[in-house]
Enzyme design. Structure first.
Site: not given
Length: 223
Positions: A73-75
């Protein structure tokens, strides 16, 4: 899209609310994301409900988190910057490649967008579909499939966003982007850049935003 700022039937603790506000101020506004609608969406989506349960206390930290099945899950800043770069208006049709846990799709839904999201990992597609449905994001359709092929039944799309890195822009996605549309995606193998592709009547205009590190975009079986 859920009424009342994001989701239905979940009572959120003020602790997560404070953590989310700190995330927006210290990670996103501090790095010059300014679109008020994007900031509102980042404040509205309960990111801690999109990460594995054991990682919830880390949900608002300035980093990507594991989503299982070798995905992430992206930054938060990258999600906000990519969303801002889309320049999407309410009611637009958006194709997302790489549903993951569904967090990016929820942010897009908060902007009033109609989202078709493709996920190649069956287990992630199922859990994201259930999570988004449970939180009231009815404007998101999750499809299990190979993102390299896009999703022709709903093409063309006003916007396309890709959350895994292909070595170059997939041809099918170029074809499924409407003229006048924008695509935001990471491109490259080890060295990746986040790029914006604008489709004009004469072709594509490509611009580079900043270096990134995403998981590779993978083909389906038999490709």
């Amino acid at each position: 899209q859920a009424a009342g700022g994001g989701w239905v039937g979940t009572k959120e603790s003020s602790v997560y609310e404070r953590m989310r506000e700190a995330m927006v101020v210290n990670q996103i506004i501090a790095r010059d994301v300014r679109d008020p609608e994007v900031l509102r969406a980042m404040r509205a989506v309960p990111r801690h409900l999109f990460v594995p349960e054991g990682m919830r206390d880390h949900a608002y930290e300035d980093r990507a988190l594991p989503a299982g099945y070798d995905q992430t899950i992206s930054q938060p800043y990258v999600v906000a910057a990519m969303t801002e770069a889309l320049r999407a208006g309410r009611g637009m049709k958006v194709l997302e490649v790489g549903t993951g846990t569904g967090y990016q799709a929820a942010v897009l839904a908060e902007l009033g967008l109609r989202v078709w999201s493709i996920e190649i990992v069956p287990e992630l597609a199922r859990s994201a579909r259930e999570r988004l449905h449970g939180l009231g994001y009815s404007s998101v359709t999750v499809i299990e499939g190979d993102g390299y092929a896009g999703w022709p039944p709903e093409a063309p799309y006003d916007r396309i966003i890709v959350t895994a890195a292909p070595p170059d822009v997939p041809q099918a996605l170029k074809e499924q982007l409407a003229v006048g549309g924008r695509m935001v995606l990471p491109v490259g193998d080890l060295d990746q850049d986040l790029i914006v592709l604008q489709k004009t009547p004469d072709g594509f205009v490509r611009s580079v935003l900043f270096p990134v590190r995403f998981v590779p975009m993978v083909h389906g079986a038999g490709e």
